[in-house]
Structure formats: C-alpha cells, structure tokens
Write a protein that holds these residues in place. Structure first.
Motif, PDB file in Angstrom:
ATOM      1  N   PHE A 171      12.156 102.746  -0.545  1.00 39.74           N
ATOM      2  CA  PHE A 171      11.436 102.089  -1.622  1.00 39.74           C
ATOM      3  C   PHE A 171      11.978 100.681  -1.917  1.00 39.74           C
ATOM      4  N   ASN A 172      13.123 100.325  -1.370  1.00 35.95           N
ATOM      5  CA  ASN A 172      13.753  99.036  -1.647  1.00 35.95           C
ATOM      6  C   ASN A 172      13.892  98.796  -3.147  1.00 35.95           C
ATOM      7  N   ARG A 173      14.227  99.872  -3.874  1.00 37.61           N
ATOM      8  CA  ARG A 173      14.466  99.747  -5.305  1.00 37.61           C
ATOM      9  C   ARG A 173      15.963  99.767  -5.617  1.00 37.61           C
ATOM     10  N   GLU A 174      16.777  99.963  -4.598  1.00 34.76           N
ATOM     11  CA  GLU A 174      18.231  99.905  -4.741  1.00 34.76           C
ATOM     12  C   GLU A 174      18.722  98.846  -3.759  1.00 34.76           C
ATOM     13  N   ILE A 175      19.059  97.678  -4.275  1.00 35.84           N
ATOM     14  CA  ILE A 175      19.163  96.466  -3.464  1.00 35.84           C
ATOM     15  C   ILE A 175      20.608  95.996  -3.381  1.00 35.84           C
ATOM     16  N   TYR A 176      21.001  95.599  -2.177  1.00 37.99           N
ATOM     17  CA  TYR A 176      22.345  95.082  -1.933  1.00 37.99           C
ATOM     18  C   TYR A 176      22.344  93.558  -2.067  1.00 37.99           C
ATOM     19  N   ALA A 179      27.911  89.013  -0.609  1.00 34.02           N
ATOM     20  CA  ALA A 179      28.708  87.927  -1.192  1.00 34.02           C
ATOM     21  C   ALA A 179      28.209  86.558  -0.737  1.00 34.02           C
ATOM     22  N   ALA A 180      27.656  86.460   0.463  1.00 38.42           N
ATOM     23  CA  ALA A 180      27.205  85.170   1.007  1.00 38.42           C
ATOM     24  C   ALA A 180      25.752  84.896   0.620  1.00 38.42           C
ATOM     25  N   ARG A 181      25.409  85.082  -0.640  1.00 40.54           N
ATOM     26  CA  ARG A 181      24.015  84.932  -1.067  1.00 40.54           C
ATOM     27  C   ARG A 181      23.478  83.531  -0.841  1.00 40.54           C
ATOM     28  N   THR A 182      24.287  82.528  -1.169  1.00 41.36           N
ATOM     29  CA  THR A 182      23.817  81.147  -1.002  1.00 41.36           C
ATOM     30  C   THR A 182      23.422  80.879   0.443  1.00 41.36           C
ATOM     31  N   ILE A 216      22.479  93.806   4.455  1.00 44.44           N
ATOM     32  CA  ILE A 216      22.054  92.399   4.468  1.00 44.44           C
ATOM     33  C   ILE A 216      20.618  92.292   4.964  1.00 44.44           C
ATOM     34  N   ASN A 217      20.269  93.086   5.968  1.00 48.93           N
ATOM     35  CA  ASN A 217      18.876  93.088   6.430  1.00 48.93           C
ATOM     36  C   ASN A 217      17.933  93.484   5.296  1.00 48.93           C
ATOM     37  N   GLN A 218      18.353  94.464   4.496  1.00 47.73           N
ATOM     38  CA  GLN A 218      17.506  94.864   3.368  1.00 47.73           C
ATOM     39  C   GLN A 218      17.358  93.724   2.359  1.00 47.73           C
ATOM     40  N   PHE A 219      18.461  93.036   2.071  1.00 48.99           N
ATOM     41  CA  PHE A 219      18.420  91.912   1.138  1.00 48.99           C
ATOM     42  C   PHE A 219      17.422  90.854   1.610  1.00 48.99           C
ATOM     43  N   LEU A 220      17.475  90.509   2.891  1.00 47.42           N
ATOM     44  CA  LEU A 220      16.552  89.511   3.432  1.00 47.42           C
ATOM     45  C   LEU A 220      15.108  90.002   3.377  1.00 47.42           C
ATOM     46  N   ASP A 221      14.898  91.280   3.666  1.00 49.68           N
ATOM     47  CA  ASP A 221      13.540  91.841   3.607  1.00 49.68           C
ATOM     48  C   ASP A 221      12.984  91.784   2.192  1.00 49.68           C
ATOM     49  N   VAL A 222      13.801  92.172   1.222  1.00 50.90           N
ATOM     50  CA  VAL A 222      13.336  92.203  -0.170  1.00 50.90           C
ATOM     51  C   VAL A 222      12.981  90.807  -0.642  1.00 50.90           C
ATOM     52  N   ILE A 223      13.845  89.832  -0.369  1.00 47.50           N
ATOM     53  CA  ILE A 223      13.576  88.455  -0.792  1.00 47.50           C
ATOM     54  C   ILE A 223      12.317  87.929  -0.114  1.00 47.50           C
ATOM     55  N   ASN A 224      12.149  88.228   1.160  1.00 45.95           N
ATOM     56  CA  ASN A 224      10.999  87.711   1.896  1.00 45.95           C
ATOM     57  C   ASN A 224       9.691  88.364   1.462  1.00 45.95           C
ATOM     58  N   ASP A 225       9.769  89.598   0.955  1.00 42.41           N
ATOM     59  CA  ASP A 225       8.556  90.338   0.613  1.00 42.41           C
ATOM     60  C   ASP A 225       8.195  90.250  -0.864  1.00 42.41           C
ATOM     61  N   LEU A 226       8.913  89.449  -1.633  1.00 37.54           N
ATOM     62  CA  LEU A 226       8.642  89.385  -3.065  1.00 37.54           C
ATOM     63  C   LEU A 226       7.236  88.871  -3.337  1.00 37.54           C
ATOM     64  N   THR A 227       6.520  89.606  -4.143  1.00 33.60           N
ATOM     65  CA  THR A 227       5.198  89.178  -4.599  1.00 33.60           C
ATOM     66  C   THR A 227       5.058  89.557  -6.059  1.00 33.60           C
ATOM     67  N   PHE A 228       4.309  88.786  -6.782  1.00 27.46           N
ATOM     68  CA  PHE A 228       4.086  89.094  -8.189  1.00 27.46           C
ATOM     69  C   PHE A 228       2.907  90.041  -8.278  1.00 27.46           C
ATOM     70  N   ASP A 229       3.200  91.353  -8.284  1.00 33.04           N
ATOM     71  CA  ASP A 229       2.138  92.348  -8.241  1.00 33.04           C
ATOM     72  C   ASP A 229       1.900  92.941  -9.628  1.00 33.04           C
ATOM     73  N   GLY A 230       1.029  92.298 -10.385  1.00 31.84           N
ATOM     74  CA  GLY A 230       0.684  92.815 -11.704  1.00 31.84           C
ATOM     75  C   GLY A 230       1.681  92.409 -12.758  1.00 31.84           C
ATOM     76  N   GLU A 231       1.774  93.226 -13.807  1.00 31.45           N
ATOM     77  CA  GLU A 231       2.641  92.914 -14.930  1.00 31.45           C
ATOM     78  C   GLU A 231       4.107  93.028 -14.517  1.00 31.45           C
ATOM     79  N   SER A 232       4.923  92.096 -15.019  1.00 31.81           N
ATOM     80  CA  SER A 232       6.345  92.156 -14.734  1.00 31.81           C
ATOM     81  C   SER A 232       6.997  93.209 -15.627  1.00 31.81           C
ATOM     82  N   ASN A 233       8.216  93.563 -15.303  1.00 27.18           N
ATOM     83  CA  ASN A 233       8.945  94.564 -16.069  1.00 27.18           C
ATOM     84  C   ASN A 233       9.407  93.948 -17.382  1.00 27.18           C
TER      85      ASN A 233
END
Length: 423
Positions: A171-176, A179-182, A216-233
């Motif tokens: 579900f990519n709801r638990e995200i890593y 440290a090298a985020r930048t 790290i692969n999950q982190f890149l996938d989540v960032i790349n797949d971000l979409t504003f789908d409806g109301e935010s939390n």
C-alpha cells in the motif's frame, strides 16, 4: 539513538521490511513444510470457518491460538530469513544470524470469520475486527470437490499471520525516509530516466546497474507517484502549514508537468523555483511536506536523522513536528543524533503530566496536539561493542523523559574540555 556505525540504519530497514514485506516473504510461503504445529493451526482455522458457516459471523480472540501462531511464525522466519534479508538490501552481502519476532498484545486482537453465500458461490473472509481483511471466493465446483478445507486452511493461515502482525504490504502507506534525502530529491528525475533507458532499450553492451536497497526504491516510487487525489488529510494540514511557514519560509508544490517536478515558492513570491537551486533546508523538508500534502493515507514513517541540515532552532521545531505526527496517528520510527530533538520530546512528555499544562501551553504557544504521553514513546540506545556487534538497550522514561547515556557522555566530555581550555 546511538553511535555512528552502530547499525541503526540496518535495524530501521529490517523493521521497515517486516512491516512492508513480511506477509510476502516471511509467512506467506506456499511451500512451507506442514509441521505438527502448523497442522494444529490450520485445523483451528477450519473449525472457525465451519462455525462461521453456521452463524454467518464468528468472532474469536487471536490469543486463543497464540502459542501456535508464535511457533509457526518462527518456523517460517527460520526458513525464509536469508531470502527476506536479501530482498530488503538487494544484496547477499548483508546477513543476520537470527531473527525473532515475539507476538505480544494478542488479547487485544479480535478476528472476524465471515462466510457469505453468493448464489452457488461462497465467500470466506477473515478480518481484524474493524480493520482490513482478506476474502477468498470459492466457486460451486470448488465447494463440491472439497477444496474448501485445503484452500482455506493454507490461505487463511497466511492471512491470519498478516492480520495479527498488522503487516499487509503493497500500500506504500509505511514509508522510508533515507538519510540522503536531498541527493535523491535532486536526482530522482535522472534516476528515473536512466532506469527507463536501461529497462526498455536494447543495447549491445549495457552497464550493470547496482540496485538501491528496497526502502530507498520505495521512497523514490512514492515521491514519483504523488498525485493530489481528492481531499487531503485534515490531520496533516496544520503540520504542513507549520513546516512551510515556520521552517521552510515558503511552500513546496508538485508541478502538473509530466515529470512532476517539485517546486519551491518562497514566501512573498508568486513563481516557483526548482529544488536544485534552493537551500538544503528546503530540499531536506520537501519530501515530508510533499507526502503530507499529496498523500492522503500515511500509516508510518521510518525517518532517518530528521535533524539533517537543520540549525538547532529548526531542530527543536522538527521535534515539534514529530510530536504532531504521532498525535495525528502516524507511527514515527526515528533514528537521530540530535539531543535537541530528544530534549523537546522530553519537554512535551513532562508538560503532558503537569497539572498547570494549559497555562504553560498558553505561555509558550503550544497546543494539546504538541504534547506527548509517555505511553506513546519508546527510546532505544544502540551502542557498538567488541566483535562488530551492537547492544540494543531500551531506555526507561522518567518523570522528565529519557536520559540517553551516549548523548550525555559526549556532552560531559566536551564541557570538561571547555573547563580545562577556557579557565
């Protein structure tokens, strides 16, 4: 908390893997040997399903079968441990001698066994009461051939493991947060481009690609797949506002362009700029801002060194963000070298227990969702010891929070040197 090279990142990756990949790699193995304990567990599952066939819904406590669950879980871990670790780190070079997961709190886990008739077909489901579950559809033919017992027995033992461990995966709801985020935020588009070229283009000679670790692969996938789908939390809006106005001095937006480039809009400006020409503070905060702004569901974050590139003043504010995240229902798993973040957490724990907390909150500008009860926080100290091993110690929470010896010892040493040098 802990020394450098004490294994914090490895342990964090392992915890992430258990939550995200455990169902797939640890206990959902169709080739698992049918041991005596496993057989008892499967018979128990069948019995609950038969009761549900009579009643429609049958609810039972997981603790009723706790010993069998624990034994079967450990059997599967022992069989699949090496494959599991290799999947997390995308390498055979990382090994662990032993992995144990102890099931606790089963008395608080109730399971619903549900049987529904769909004409000549039937659906059998197990759900963690009030939460997620899995349903298995059985056709008329499957019911007639007696496959019910075999299919539901093996399938729902796996399901039961996932529900009890609260590990569903995918579900990519638990995200890593590495440290090298930048670096990853600035190079994600290049990484994606190279990945596509390597995957889809045929070449006479192609350079071997060394994979990142799975988190790290999950982190890149989540960032790349971000979409504003409806109301935010709604629970995240106030946190995003605090991050942008109180720390980043501007907003971070995901552009509508096909490459979904992240843009920073400084306060007082109307146009944005790419992250590659912003300060390190912005690039460090941007992943958290974007995920809270564009991802509606976040169950947990595995956050390495949130103090990265932050001035001490902003480290305290990051400590406040972490407290807000916990109170918004996000499980925060954090590694840190920041005594400032820890001290802020300690302050919020102490303040939560004071009778005059409302007065102090008004004086210092805090709200109820800034405070932390000690029951919501656990601190572990990792210390490198001889033989390349690490000692992991749970620290007790006192009236004023947690004392971390590795932090305090380092501060004491530098103060002792200051007294000698500056006298």
């Amino acid at each position: 908390m802990g020394d450098n090279n004490s294994g914090k990142s490895y342990l964090m990756s392992l915890l992430w893997g258990i939550r995200n990949l455990g169902g797939e790699l640890l206990y959902a193995d169709e080739t698992m040997e049918i041991t005596e304990t496993y057989g008892r567990l499967r018979c128990w599952v069948k019995k609950q399903i038969e009761t549900a066939r009579e009643q429609g819904v049958h609810t039972v406590l997981a603790s009723e079968i706790g010993d069998e669950l624990q034994s079967v879980l450990q059997e599967r871990i022992n069989q699949n441990r090496d494959k599991f670790v290799k999947a997390i780190f995308n390498s055979s070079d990382v090994e662990i001698e032993e992995l144990q997961i102890e099931l606790t709190g089963l008395a608080g886990v109730s399971l619903d066994f549900i049987v529904r008739e769909y004409g000549r077909n039937m659906g059998v489901a197990i759900t963690n009461t009030g939460n997620d579950g899995v349903e298995l559809a059985l056709s008329e033919k499957e019911r007639a051939t007696g496959i019910l017992e075999e299919k539901t027995g093996r399938y729902f033992v796996n399901t039961l493991m996932a529900l009890v461990l609260d590990s569903h995966g995918g579900f990519n709801r638990e995200i890593y947060f590495p440290a090298a985020r930048t670096g990853f935020m600035l190079t994600k588009d290049i990484i994606n481009k190279v990945s596509r070229r390597t995957t889809f283009n045929v070449a006479a000679e192609q350079e071997t690609m060394v994979p990142f670790v799975r988190p790290i692969n999950q982190f890149l996938d989540v960032i790349n797949d971000l979409t504003f789908d409806g109301e935010s939390n709604e629970d995240f809006k106030e946190i995003v506002q605090y991050l942008e106005n109180g720390m980043a001095d501007g907003t971070v937006e995901m552009s509508a362009l096909p490459n979904k480039e992240a843009m920073y809009v400084p306060n007082g400006k109307t146009s944005g700029m790419p992250l590659r020409i912003t300060s390190a503070v912005v690039t460090e905060l941007s992943p958290l801002i974007l995920i809270l702004k564009y991802k509606r569901y976040v169950d947990a974050l595995f956050y390495e060194e949130p103090e990265m590139c932050l001035h001490p003043q902003l480290q305290q504010k990051m400590g406040r963000v972490l407290c807000k995240m916990v109170n918004a229902g996000v499980q925060m798993n954090v590694t840190t070298h920041s005594d400032i973040i820890l001290q802020h957490v300690n302050n919020m724990i102490r303040l939560s227990g004071r009778e005059d907390r409302e007065e102090i909150c008004h004086q210092l500008g805090y709200m109820a969702r800034d405070l932390l009860s000690p029951q919501k926080v656990k601190v572990y100290q990792l210390k490198a010891v001889a033989g390349g091993k690490t000692k992991v110690e749970e620290l007790n929470c006192g009236e004023n929070g947690f004392a971390v010896p590795t932090f305090n010892d380092a501060l004491d040493r530098i103060m002792d040197e200051a007294y000698v040098i500056q006298e």
